[in-house]
Design a protein around this motif. Sequence first.
Motif, PDB file in Angstrom:
ATOM      1  N   ASP A 179      16.146  10.686  45.848  1.00 15.16           N
ATOM      2  CA  ASP A 179      16.104   9.587  44.872  1.00 15.16           C
ATOM      3  C   ASP A 179      14.702   9.384  44.323  1.00 15.16           C
ATOM      4  OD1 ASP A 179      18.762   9.165  45.103  1.00 15.16           O
ATOM      5  OD2 ASP A 179      18.643   7.301  46.251  1.00 15.16           O
ATOM      6  N   THR A 180      13.693   9.545  45.180  1.00 15.51           N
ATOM      7  CA  THR A 180      12.296   9.395  44.738  1.00 15.51           C
ATOM      8  C   THR A 180      11.949  10.467  43.709  1.00 15.51           C
ATOM      9  OG1 THR A 180      11.731   8.525  46.919  1.00 15.51           O
ATOM     10  CG2 THR A 180       9.901   9.213  45.521  1.00 15.51           C
ATOM     11  N   ILE A 187      11.032   1.931  47.478  1.00 18.43           N
ATOM     12  CA  ILE A 187      11.091   0.550  47.993  1.00 18.43           C
ATOM     13  C   ILE A 187      12.502  -0.008  47.906  1.00 18.43           C
ATOM     14  CG2 ILE A 187      10.539  -0.661  45.833  1.00 18.43           C
ATOM     15  CD1 ILE A 187       9.005  -1.474  49.262  1.00 18.43           C
ATOM     16  N   TYR A 188      13.298   0.433  46.897  1.00 18.71           N
ATOM     17  CA  TYR A 188      14.686  -0.044  46.758  1.00 18.71           C
ATOM     18  C   TYR A 188      15.541   0.441  47.934  1.00 18.71           C
ATOM     19  CZ  TYR A 188      13.251  -1.023  41.953  1.00 18.71           C
ATOM     20  OH  TYR A 188      12.597  -1.487  40.842  1.00 18.71           O
ATOM     21  N   ASN A 189      15.363   1.717  48.292  1.00 15.64           N
ATOM     22  CA  ASN A 189      16.116   2.273  49.428  1.00 15.64           C
ATOM     23  C   ASN A 189      15.652   1.665  50.751  1.00 15.64           C
ATOM     24  OD1 ASN A 189      17.922   4.209  48.196  1.00 15.64           O
ATOM     25  ND2 ASN A 189      16.108   5.346  47.616  1.00 15.64           N
ATOM     26  N   PHE A 213      26.952  -7.132  50.790  1.00 22.50           N
ATOM     27  CA  PHE A 213      25.630  -7.560  51.275  1.00 22.50           C
ATOM     28  C   PHE A 213      24.488  -6.743  50.672  1.00 22.50           C
ATOM     29  CE2 PHE A 213      28.592  -8.399  54.863  1.00 22.50           C
ATOM     30  CZ  PHE A 213      28.505  -9.782  54.868  1.00 22.50           C
ATOM     31  N   LEU A 214      24.800  -5.515  50.276  1.00 22.77           N
ATOM     32  CA  LEU A 214      23.739  -4.615  49.800  1.00 22.77           C
ATOM     33  C   LEU A 214      23.349  -4.943  48.363  1.00 22.77           C
ATOM     34  CD1 LEU A 214      25.120  -1.249  51.212  1.00 22.77           C
ATOM     35  CD2 LEU A 214      23.376  -2.707  52.232  1.00 22.77           C
ATOM     36  N   PRO A 215      22.051  -4.876  48.042  1.00 26.38           N
ATOM     37  CA  PRO A 215      21.609  -5.188  46.669  1.00 26.38           C
ATOM     38  C   PRO A 215      21.975  -4.071  45.696  1.00 26.38           C
ATOM     39  CG  PRO A 215      19.740  -4.481  47.989  1.00 26.38           C
ATOM     40  CD  PRO A 215      20.923  -4.524  48.914  1.00 26.38           C
ATOM     41  N   LYS A 216      22.251  -4.475  44.450  1.00 23.14           N
ATOM     42  CA  LYS A 216      22.572  -3.508  43.394  1.00 23.14           C
ATOM     43  C   LYS A 216      21.466  -3.565  42.353  1.00 23.14           C
ATOM     44  CE  LYS A 216      27.543  -3.858  44.105  1.00 23.14           C
ATOM     45  NZ  LYS A 216      28.830  -4.328  43.525  1.00 23.14           N
TER      46      LYS A 216
END
Length: 351
Positions: A179-180, A187-189, A213-216
């Motif tokens: 992803d990076t 930082i998102y992961n 619960f996980l951010p989108k």
Amino acid sequence: ESELLTVPDGWKEPAFTREDNPKGLLEESSFATLFPKYREAYLKECWPLVQKALGEHYVNAALDLIEGSMTVTTTKKTFDPYAIIRARDLIKLLARSVPFEQAVRILQDDVACDIIKIGSLVRKRETFIKRRARLLGPKGSTLKALELLTNCYIMVQGNTVSALGPFSGLKEVRKVVLDTMKNIHPIYNIKTLMIKRELAKDPELRTQSWERFLPKFKRKNLKKRKEPKKKNTKKEYTPFPPPQPESQIDKELASGEYFLKERQKKRKQMEEIKAKQADAVKRRQEERNKAFIPPKEKPVVKKKASTEKKIDIEAIKEKVKNAKKKKLGALPEEEVKLKMAADEKKKKKKK
């Protein structure tokens, strides 16, 4: 049913012993890997430790400094068929700049490794260096946070990322690294991993979905494409070619000049030149006369008569008369009378 599917806490798979494979292996297996020149000095120094660690699993190790390669082979005493795979991973990690203290952990049953190739994921070299530096973070802080959350040892070296740890952690490390390289900040992961870590502590949420619960995170393109100043509009397609432009002879034939004599043509040209000159002189004269034209004056606005109260002249005269009677700095009449009365009283008392 859920209890049967879950692994009990503290359970470990029993170790593979000689009793499980008393006859050993039928064929000899070997793996070899190359290492860069800058690793030669370190490998030469720690090679006795590598041979000792592999000797416990009855695997031979050879270091060839001329070719720049490391080779591992099984022996007749080797009973664990997976030992050669672990030995292969060990020499791969050593070639990718992983220190021996960390690389030797691969020989344990609950530890695995993953070497992620990132060199071909980005085209531009400058972009690749920036994204690789983003994975490390300032003073290695991002990499350290990732190591703590995944329980893995991570080594970023050249065009590869070497990870060493449990299977679940390696899966997360690979996702973050890829992803990076796709321009998604690590930082998102890391935030997602922190939330998952807290959710895993709750036994009630083990069988439930964690998506709520996980951010989108939505990707925002701040830089909009600049629109060109001149937009080229495509003309409608026609199968017929454009009309042929008129030649000078055609224009003369249309206007009738073609049939005039040379004298007449010259006279017409002279008349056109004189007409142009007359227009130019007229225009120049108009520009000169502009300086002598007076500017337009603003219309004068008459002020309205002031509606103030009439001044009382007689009252002013009386005030002036009273002021003349008084001496400059003299006391008023009432105060003078009071002062005279006080002086008389003092004189009577003295008598």
